[in-house]
Design a protein around this motif. Structure first.
Motif, short mmCIF file in Angstrom:
data_model
loop_
_atom_site.label_atom_id
_atom_site.label_comp_id
_atom_site.label_asym_id
_atom_site.label_seq_id
_atom_site.Cartn_x
_atom_site.Cartn_y
_atom_site.Cartn_z
N GLU A 79 0.81 -1.21 0.00
CA GLU A 79 0.00 0.00 0.00
C GLU A 79 0.85 1.27 0.00
O GLU A 79 0.45 2.31 -0.53
CB GLU A 79 -0.96 0.00 1.20
N ARG A 86 -3.21 5.30 -6.12
CA ARG A 86 -4.57 5.41 -5.54
C ARG A 86 -4.97 6.87 -5.41
O ARG A 86 -6.14 7.23 -5.61
CB ARG A 86 -4.61 4.71 -4.19
N ARG A 87 -4.02 7.73 -5.07
CA ARG A 87 -4.34 9.15 -4.92
C ARG A 87 -4.77 9.76 -6.25
O ARG A 87 -5.55 10.72 -6.28
CB ARG A 87 -3.13 9.89 -4.36
N ARG A 88 -4.26 9.20 -7.34
CA ARG A 88 -4.65 9.68 -8.67
C ARG A 88 -5.93 9.02 -9.18
O ARG A 88 -6.34 9.23 -10.33
CB ARG A 88 -3.51 9.43 -9.66
N GLY A 89 -6.56 8.19 -8.33
CA GLY A 89 -7.83 7.57 -8.69
C GLY A 89 -7.73 6.29 -9.48
O GLY A 89 -8.73 5.80 -10.03
N ILE A 90 -6.52 5.73 -9.56
CA ILE A 90 -6.34 4.46 -10.29
C ILE A 90 -6.74 3.31 -9.37
O ILE A 90 -6.22 3.15 -8.28
CB ILE A 90 -4.87 4.31 -10.74
N LYS A 91 -7.71 2.52 -9.81
CA LYS A 91 -8.25 1.47 -8.95
C LYS A 91 -7.47 0.16 -9.09
O LYS A 91 -7.21 -0.53 -8.12
CB LYS A 91 -9.74 1.24 -9.27
N ASP A 92 -7.13 -0.22 -10.32
CA ASP A 92 -6.44 -1.50 -10.55
C ASP A 92 -4.93 -1.26 -10.48
O ASP A 92 -4.29 -0.91 -11.48
CB ASP A 92 -6.84 -2.08 -11.91
N VAL A 93 -4.37 -1.46 -9.29
CA VAL A 93 -2.96 -1.14 -9.08
C VAL A 93 -2.09 -2.39 -8.91
O VAL A 93 -0.87 -2.29 -8.84
CB VAL A 93 -2.78 -0.24 -7.83
N LYS A 94 -2.73 -3.56 -8.87
CA LYS A 94 -2.01 -4.78 -8.47
C LYS A 94 -0.78 -5.06 -9.33
O LYS A 94 0.33 -5.26 -8.81
CB LYS A 94 -2.98 -5.97 -8.53
#
Length: 374
Positions: A79, A86-94
């Motif tokens: 994390e 995530r702060r930029r709104g990207i959901k699929d970060v895996k």
């Protein structure tokens, strides 16, 4: 007070660039101006063809890794690295996070907290968190300063590997000469807000253009002299009654007052009784050994010359027969091609560690020194 003065600097894209200098020389201020954390009073900052001088930090294509790492202690490593996405709104970060953790060789640590990692591992997390945002430039402000010596050396290799793999421009601020020399493609040596010299590590080490660079980047023997002759590819300089030959290409002045310089590891030392006949092709001095320190790979000698200055000689330990004893009369010599010449107006102590000056083994402006070890 001016922190950075008339700085004109171009950093090649995709390179590992180091700003090297002592505390207070302006290197961190320069980095903070690139990051947008300090405002320049004049001039412009361009990243590629884009003028970013007036942009806020978050609008610039840069990320910074600080000495403190600034990891979030309540988040696990996955994390922490994912935070920017995530702060930029990207959901699929895996996948992106997993790829970045693999790059910094921390995949097995993904679900650990920062407090469960070593200092070197935390440093790699900080690099991964910065790189995942795909900046054009990664700024590193003394990132290895909190690590012990062994770990710092390991991380020097790791950072260079990471930079080579990702191909992003790294700008690294450090006061550690070995750090800069080990990692950087190009080093800029800063002093009092200005760049004294810039080039490849090998070039600025072998061909220093100022006394500050000669002393700060490694160690040097410097003594003043006057030009007494010129040849096709060399000048002849007389210092304290001895003549030295210096390649013209390694002389940083056109004047007749010249500082003669040579690195300690370029000098050979022999006891006078075992030195044999003088070699006219070499630069040569006689003196007395006032100190000898065995370091394993080499022995570091101090040799007091006839005029009272102590020269440093680093002699590789190849044979027990080469050992020179304290108080012994010696001949020191070196290939003229290893000699460099500086402007005679240079301060011979510029760039020298103040503690070394206080020990009394460093030449004064008149070329003399007091010794505490002999």
């Amino acid at each position: 007070m001016t922190a950075v003065d008339a700085l004109d600097l171009t950093i090649p894209a995709g390179s590992f660039f180091a700003l090297l200098g002592p505390s207070g020389c302006g290197k961190t201020t320069t980095l903070r101006m690139v990051a947008g954390l300090e405002d320049p009073t004049a001039g412009a900052i361009l990243i590629g063809d884009r003028d970013v001088t007036q942009l806020r930090p978050y609008q610039r294509p840069v990320n910074t890794v600080f000495q403190s790492y600034a990891l979030f202690p309540h988040l696990d490593i996955f994390e922490n690295v994912a935070f920017g996405l995530r702060r930029r709104g990207i959901k699929d970060v895996k996948k992106q996070v997993e790829d970045m953790l693999e790059l910094v060789e921390l995949s097995p640590m993904a679900r650990r907290k920062p407090g469960q990692l070593s200092g070197g591992q935390q440093q790699r997390v900080a690099v991964a968190r910065a790189l995942i945002n795909q900046p054009d430039v990664l700024l590193l402000d003394e990132p290895l300063g909190a690590l012990d010596l062994k770990l710092r050396r390991q991380m020097q290799i790791e950072l260079k590997r990471i930079q080579t793999e990702v191909g992003i421009t790294f700008v690294h601020v450090t006061h550690d000469q070995e750090e800069a020399m080990t990692m950087a493609d190009t080093v800029a040596v800063m002093n009092q807000g200005r760049i004294e010299q810039m080039g490849s590590p090998a070039d600025i080490y072998e061909n220093p253009r100022t006394a500050f660079v000669a002393n700060f980047l490694g160690q040097s023997n410097l003594f003043p002299g006057s030009v007494v002759g010129r040849e096709s590819d060399s000048i002849l300089v007389s210092s304290h009654g001895t003549t030295f030959r210096i390649p013209t290409s390694r002389v940083a002045t056109s004047g007749d007052s010249v500082v003669v310089g040579v690195r300690p590891e370029k000098v050979t030392i022999r006891a006078t009784e075992r030195a044999g006949s003088p070699d006219a092709a070499r630069n040569m001095l006689t003196g007395v050994v006032t100190d000898a320190s065995f370091t394993g790979l080499s022995t570091q000698y101090l040799v007091r010359t006839a005029w009272g200055q102590e020269l440093q000689v680093f002699s590789q330990n190849l044979s027990a027969d080469d050992v020179v004893r304290l108080g012994e009369d010696v001949v020191v010599s070196w290939d003229p091609s290893h000699t460099f010449g500086l402007d005679g107006a240079e301060d011979l102590n510029a760039g020298v560690d103040k503690e070394l000056l206080e020990l009394g083994h460093i030449a004064g402006s008149d070329g003399t020194t007091a010794s505490v070890g002999g």
